[in-house]
Design a protein around this motif. Structure first.
Motif, short mmCIF file in Angstrom:
data_model
loop_
_atom_site.label_atom_id
_atom_site.label_comp_id
_atom_site.label_asym_id
_atom_site.label_seq_id
_atom_site.Cartn_x
_atom_site.Cartn_y
_atom_site.Cartn_z
N VAL A 74 10.55 9.43 -6.59
CA VAL A 74 10.31 8.47 -5.53
C VAL A 74 11.42 7.42 -5.58
O VAL A 74 11.57 6.71 -6.58
CB VAL A 74 8.94 7.79 -5.67
N LYS A 94 5.10 5.29 -4.99
CA LYS A 94 5.88 4.20 -5.56
C LYS A 94 6.91 4.77 -6.52
O LYS A 94 6.70 5.86 -7.07
CB LYS A 94 4.96 3.24 -6.32
N PRO A 95 8.00 4.04 -6.75
CA PRO A 95 8.99 4.53 -7.72
C PRO A 95 8.38 4.85 -9.08
O PRO A 95 8.82 5.78 -9.76
CB PRO A 95 9.99 3.38 -7.79
N SER A 115 13.46 4.01 -4.29
CA SER A 115 13.08 2.67 -3.78
C SER A 115 13.89 2.29 -2.56
O SER A 115 14.84 2.95 -2.19
CB SER A 115 13.27 1.63 -4.89
N GLN A 121 10.99 8.88 -0.28
CA GLN A 121 11.17 7.44 -0.34
C GLN A 121 9.85 6.74 -0.65
O GLN A 121 8.77 7.28 -0.37
CB GLN A 121 11.72 6.93 0.99
N ALA A 122 9.95 5.57 -1.19
CA ALA A 122 8.75 4.77 -1.47
C ALA A 122 7.95 4.60 -0.18
O ALA A 122 8.52 4.37 0.89
CB ALA A 122 9.15 3.42 -2.04
#
Length: 117
Positions: A115, A86-87, A117, A13-14
């Motif tokens: 990744v 980050k995405p 969001s 996950q972010a």
């Protein structure tokens, strides 16, 4: 000949972290700099971070302060610690080495980092 094998990719996950590893084997004495690149879907491959035998490092601006490249010479392994993901960090990450005398580029097969969001 030099062989590079990446590992450590996955889904995160972010804001999360991952640590990528690149194991270097073969004629390792012919290599000076190991570099991580990444390629996102539909984009060109870009340099992320590099480290020399003398442990000098360089980073692309977008990862400075978040990613750290390091090496363990005893294990012939280069690491990429990725924090605050980050995405837009989603990509296939590749390890690269250049043979000093010949200029030959060696690449690993890559490891996918996703990744969400």
């Amino acid at each position: 000949q030099v062989q590079l094998v990446e590992s450590g990719g996955g889904l995160v996950q972010a804001g999360g972290s991952l640590r990528l590893s690149c194991v270097v084997s073969g004629s390792t004495s012919s290599i000076n700099i190991i570099t991580w690149y990444r390629q996102a879907p539909g984009k060109q491959r870009e340099l992320v971070a590099g480290i020399s035998n003398g442990a000098s490092t360089n980073y692309v601006d977008s990862v400075k302060g978040r990613f750290t490249i390091s090496r363990d010479n005893a294990k012939n392994t280069v690491y990429l610690q990725m924090n605050s993901l980050k995405p837009e960090d989603t990509a296939v990450y590749y390890c690269n080495a250049v043979e000093v005398l010949s200029g030959i580029n060696y690449w690993g097969k890559g490891t996918l980092v996703t990744v969400s969001s």
